[in-house]
Design a protein around this motif. Structure first.
Motif, PDB file in Angstrom:
ATOM      1  N   THR A 122       1.044  13.634 -34.432  1.00 32.99           N
ATOM      2  CA  THR A 122       0.741  14.231 -33.129  1.00 32.99           C
ATOM      3  C   THR A 122       0.111  13.203 -32.197  1.00 32.99           C
ATOM      4  O   THR A 122       0.425  13.144 -31.005  1.00 32.99           O
ATOM      5  CB  THR A 122      -0.215  15.431 -33.296  1.00 32.99           C
ATOM      6  OG1 THR A 122       0.418  16.416 -34.123  1.00 32.99           O
ATOM      7  CG2 THR A 122      -0.566  16.054 -31.955  1.00 32.99           C
ATOM      8  N   GLU A 123      -0.775  12.367 -32.742  1.00 31.21           N
ATOM      9  CA  GLU A 123      -1.479  11.380 -31.929  1.00 31.21           C
ATOM     10  C   GLU A 123      -0.642  10.128 -31.661  1.00 31.21           C
ATOM     11  O   GLU A 123      -0.705   9.569 -30.568  1.00 31.21           O
ATOM     12  CB  GLU A 123      -2.788  10.969 -32.625  1.00 31.21           C
ATOM     13  CG  GLU A 123      -3.813  12.081 -32.728  1.00 31.21           C
ATOM     14  CD  GLU A 123      -4.356  12.509 -31.372  1.00 31.21           C
ATOM     15  OE1 GLU A 123      -4.568  11.627 -30.523  1.00 31.21           O
ATOM     16  OE2 GLU A 123      -4.553  13.714 -31.169  1.00 31.21           O
ATOM     17  N   SER A 174      -8.549   8.942 -35.903  1.00 32.04           N
ATOM     18  CA  SER A 174      -8.122  10.345 -35.902  1.00 32.04           C
ATOM     19  C   SER A 174      -7.696  10.788 -34.511  1.00 32.04           C
ATOM     20  O   SER A 174      -7.014  11.795 -34.349  1.00 32.04           O
ATOM     21  CB  SER A 174      -9.245  11.247 -36.422  1.00 32.04           C
ATOM     22  OG  SER A 174     -10.444  10.995 -35.723  1.00 32.04           O
ATOM     23  N   LYS A 175      -8.097  10.017 -33.479  1.00 32.57           N
ATOM     24  CA  LYS A 175      -7.715  10.306 -32.097  1.00 32.57           C
ATOM     25  C   LYS A 175      -7.159   9.042 -31.457  1.00 32.57           C
ATOM     26  O   LYS A 175      -7.656   7.948 -31.709  1.00 32.57           O
ATOM     27  CB  LYS A 175      -8.925  10.791 -31.275  1.00 32.57           C
ATOM     28  CG  LYS A 175      -9.462  12.161 -31.693  1.00 32.57           C
ATOM     29  CD  LYS A 175      -8.549  13.267 -31.195  1.00 32.57           C
ATOM     30  CE  LYS A 175      -9.131  14.649 -31.533  1.00 32.57           C
ATOM     31  NZ  LYS A 175      -8.186  15.720 -31.155  1.00 32.57           N
ATOM     32  N   GLU A 235      -0.458  17.329 -44.188  1.00 34.53           N
ATOM     33  CA  GLU A 235      -1.273  17.836 -43.078  1.00 34.53           C
ATOM     34  C   GLU A 235      -1.938  16.687 -42.325  1.00 34.53           C
ATOM     35  O   GLU A 235      -1.992  16.674 -41.089  1.00 34.53           O
ATOM     36  CB  GLU A 235      -2.332  18.818 -43.595  1.00 34.53           C
ATOM     37  CG  GLU A 235      -1.742  20.141 -44.067  1.00 34.53           C
ATOM     38  CD  GLU A 235      -2.817  21.126 -44.481  1.00 34.53           C
ATOM     39  OE1 GLU A 235      -4.017  20.839 -44.266  1.00 34.53           O
ATOM     40  OE2 GLU A 235      -2.454  22.182 -45.032  1.00 34.53           O
ATOM     41  N   LYS A 236      -2.441  15.713 -43.081  1.00 30.76           N
ATOM     42  CA  LYS A 236      -3.057  14.543 -42.450  1.00 30.76           C
ATOM     43  C   LYS A 236      -2.002  13.753 -41.670  1.00 30.76           C
ATOM     44  O   LYS A 236      -2.268  13.250 -40.575  1.00 30.76           O
ATOM     45  CB  LYS A 236      -3.699  13.658 -43.529  1.00 30.76           C
ATOM     46  CG  LYS A 236      -4.489  12.485 -42.960  1.00 30.76           C
ATOM     47  CD  LYS A 236      -5.131  11.652 -44.059  1.00 30.76           C
ATOM     48  CE  LYS A 236      -6.353  12.315 -44.644  1.00 30.76           C
ATOM     49  NZ  LYS A 236      -7.106  11.395 -45.542  1.00 30.76           N
ATOM     50  N   LEU A 239      -8.916   8.521 -39.754  1.00 31.43           N
ATOM     51  CA  LEU A 239      -7.977   9.359 -40.485  1.00 31.43           C
ATOM     52  C   LEU A 239      -7.654   8.743 -41.846  1.00 31.43           C
ATOM     53  O   LEU A 239      -7.509   9.433 -42.849  1.00 31.43           O
ATOM     54  CB  LEU A 239      -6.693   9.517 -39.654  1.00 31.43           C
ATOM     55  CG  LEU A 239      -5.726  10.609 -40.064  1.00 31.43           C
ATOM     56  CD1 LEU A 239      -6.369  11.978 -39.920  1.00 31.43           C
ATOM     57  CD2 LEU A 239      -4.468  10.540 -39.185  1.00 31.43           C
ATOM     58  N   ASP A 279       0.659  14.972 -40.262  1.00 27.53           N
ATOM     59  CA  ASP A 279       0.971  15.721 -39.033  1.00 27.53           C
ATOM     60  C   ASP A 279      -0.048  15.406 -37.941  1.00 27.53           C
ATOM     61  O   ASP A 279       0.310  15.285 -36.759  1.00 27.53           O
ATOM     62  CB  ASP A 279       0.992  17.231 -39.316  1.00 27.53           C
ATOM     63  CG  ASP A 279       2.239  17.657 -40.074  1.00 27.53           C
ATOM     64  OD1 ASP A 279       3.196  16.850 -40.126  1.00 27.53           O
ATOM     65  OD2 ASP A 279       2.259  18.774 -40.628  1.00 27.53           O
ATOM     66  N   THR A 280      -1.323  15.268 -38.334  1.00 30.51           N
ATOM     67  CA  THR A 280      -2.365  14.884 -37.370  1.00 30.51           C
ATOM     68  C   THR A 280      -2.063  13.499 -36.807  1.00 30.51           C
ATOM     69  O   THR A 280      -2.141  13.275 -35.598  1.00 30.51           O
ATOM     70  CB  THR A 280      -3.747  14.883 -38.041  1.00 30.51           C
ATOM     71  OG1 THR A 280      -4.022  16.177 -38.567  1.00 30.51           O
ATOM     72  CG2 THR A 280      -4.833  14.486 -37.044  1.00 30.51           C
TER      73      THR A 280
END
Length: 630
Positions: A383-384, A289-290, A376-377, A268, A379-380
């Motif tokens: 969330t994780e 990213s995950k 937006e990035k 990310l 927020d990703t």
């Protein structure tokens, strides 16, 4: 020759490799090269720091050999090597307990599942995705006896003594029918450049070199064209973090991440920082990213590697970065630490402490920039990793304010999440109190909690914290800048003399009903009180936080022993202005009053996020009340 059975989990993974995970098979080579690099790292450190290894020559290299006739692919290294015990531990069992999570987290999606292989340290077994048998010939540095490990992946493996020149490990893959692509020069080189270009040791392979024909001045051929075999290095073998940022491209960072994190997913974000001055060090951190599959496990695998002057020291020390940043993957390379530093010394070393503190501040600063410039990035990311980040409120007091500002909150008066910096803009500047409701459940359920009715009536916004981690951590967060954080249940609002008098009259009027409720519910409640703070709900629960047993229960919960001391019985609040309570006051049906007391108490428990003691009893009492109403 001795036959052995694979450990149960190892055999399960082996069967998955052979029969199920066919997506992205090329990563087997990435994993074998990564293991070879680790073996070289370990020997390098021992030669520099351990007297027993001082006389051993360290000539680091990884070799890839192809034999199209025999259909074999060989990956060898000049690293630490293994003896018989190492072979049993490393190739017959799964040493890392976290690897069991690999099996637990399989999804059935071949592409997703194959990406998990390297993350859980089961990379060696990936060889069986392309090979129907594997041989490992190895000799440990400083020892004389070599060993050969063989398996066809049928649940058994054999170990026997053999001979080998020099220390290190040689892995020979006998490729399956249809896997000949992995014997092609261009294919091997492409995989190495994709995944292993920045492995800090040279990787060699024989390549065909075309020698053009030699001609004289008249153009007549004097020597025909020919092909020679040349052993050449096929990776750059440079420590990427030591290269200037100006010389690196995004593709370089992404390629290095694939090697570092054993993942095909793009990171990310990355942060590359070089510090010069009193302490010199370089850090390169990646945010995945995950979330890693083991992120909530106690035995999670740390993602930070420590180097000293490019010499690998450790990759399993959880103290290198705080636990709430355990999602980071990356490298710390220092010039100011001794090579023979032990884990115990490392944890108390002032240089390491300064590097750690500065690195934490850098990461939090970069996250703050991402929140503002790349929402937006962010927020990703949130969330994780949002719930993991919250843990820092508990164990990193020095950075608590910065961490609070990185969190995002649901609120009573909005459908959009907000930050604490935005939230305080609407806080009463005279009281300077931030109210919050922390309860596990849905945001919608929290919005309809009876506790919030007094806030709705006054138009006051409240932070809604609906994750389990919130209920543990936020009671310990008492302030943000000059503002106090106050649980919604503890909020107090001034009453006029008229309001106080009206409340006293209602308490007297409903004193009898309150007494009946208390007698009916017995020890399950501490007391029943009449309240004017409820506007829509007939009842609500309140905890007496002055109760000594409440304080003890909270202390035990913070120590991880929450089940050993029960919290005290709650106070049941009743709303005298609610139709149900008013009718019950005037009712002479004792059975109805008793059933209603139990049902209303259970209703209040549900709104409070608690479980019912007896759902069958709740249903029967509710049915009796409905039957009387019809």
């Amino acid at each position: 020759m001795a036959k052995h059975q694979f450990q149960t989990e190892a055999n399960q993974i082996l069967q998955l490799m052979i029969h199920s995970l066919y997506s992205n098979k090329e990563i087997f080579l990435r994993e074998l090269i990564s293991n070879a690099s680790d073996a070289l790292d370990k020997l390098n450190m021992l030669v520099l720091t351990n007297e027993a290894y001082k006389g051993i020559k360290f000539d680091p290299r990884i070799d890839i050999k192809r034999d199209k006739e025999k259909k074999t692919l060989t990956v060898s290294d000049t690293g630490i090597g293994m003896n018989e015990v190492d072979l049993m531990n490393n190739l017959g069992t799964i040493a890392k307990s976290g690897t069991k999570a690999f099996l637990e987290n399989l999804t059935g999606d071949q592409k997703v599942d194959s990406n998990l292989i390297g993350q859980f340290g089961v990379g060696f077994y990936a060889a069986f995705m392309v090979a129907d048998s594997v041989e490992v010939i190895t000799k440990k540095a400083g020892e004389d006896q070599a060993y050969k490990w063989t398996s066809t992946g049928n649940g058994e493996f054999e170990v026997e003594e053999t001979t080998k020149e020099g220390h290190g490990t040689e892995i020979i893959l006998h490729l399956k029918e249809g896997e000949e692509e992995f014997l092609e020069e261009y294919r091997i080189e492409a995989i190495v450049k994709k995944y292993s270009n920045h492995i800090p040791f040279p990787i060699f392979m024989d390549k065909e070199k075309h020698i053009p024909a030699v001609t004289d001045d008249d153009g007549k051929e004097t020597e025909p064209a020919r092909t020679e075999i040349e052993n050449v290095q096929i990776n750059s073998a440079n420590a990427l973090w030591t290269i200037s940022k100006n010389e690196l491209k995004d593709e370089d960072y992404k390629a290095f991440y694939e090697t570092l994190a054993h993942s095909n997913e793009e990171p990310l974000k990355w942060m590359h920082h070089k510090a010069e001055g009193a302490i010199e060090y370089t850090t390169l951190f990646y945010i995945p990213s995950k979330a890693p599959m083991d992120i909530y496990r106690v035995d999670y695998q740390p993602g930070i590697k420590l180097y000293i002057n490019r010499v690998f020291i450790t990759d399993d020390d959880k103290e290198l970065m705080p636990t709430y940043l355990r999602f980071l993957r990356g490298v710390i390379d220092s010039k100011d630490l001794p090579l023979n530093v032990s884990r115990e010394i490392l944890q108390s070393n002032p240089v390491m402490a300064k590097i750690k503190n500065a690195s934490v501040k850098k990461v939090l600063s970069e996250l703050a920039k991402m929140m503002k410039k790349e929402p937006e990035k962010y927020d990703t990311f949130y969330t994780e990793f949002g719930n993991v980040l919250k843990e820092g409120l508990y164990n990193d007091f020095a950075n608590r304010e910065k961490i609070l500002e990185l969190l995002k909150f649901h609120t009573l008066n909005s459908d959009e999440m907000t930050t604490i910096e935005e939230f305080v803009k609407n806080v009463d500047e005279d009281k300077k109190e931030i109210y919050y409701l922390a309860n596990k459940g849905s945001v919608d359920m929290l919005k309809h909690s009876p506790v919030l009715e007094k806030f709705k009536a006054r138009g006051i916004d409240v932070l809604l914290l609906n994750e389990e981690v919130d209920t543990i951590i936020f009671p310990m967060v008492t302030e943000y800048k000059e503002y106090k954080l106050v649980p919604a249940t503890d909020a107090k609002f001034e009453e006029s003399e008229e309001e106080k008098k009206a409340k006293e009259e209602l308490e007297k009027e409903f004193e009898g009903l309150a007494k009946e409720f208390k007698e009916t519910l017995g020890e399950s409640i501490k007391e029943v009180e009449v309240t004017t703070e409820l506007t829509e709900s007939p009842v609500a629960l309140k905890v007496d936080k002055e109760d000594p047993s409440y304080m003890m229960a909270q202390m035990m919960k913070q120590m991880g022993q929450g089940g050993e001391v029960p919290e005290p019985a709650p106070i049941l609040q009743i709303n005298p202005k609610h139709e149900l309570i008013a009718k019950l006051k005037d009712s002479s049906d004792q059975n109805l009053i008793e059933d209603a007391a139990h049902v209303l108490f259970d209703q209040a428990k549900l709104f409070d996020g608690r479980e019912l003691d007896d759902t069958a009893d709740f249903a029967m009492r509710l049915n009796r009340i409905i039957a009387k109403a019809l």
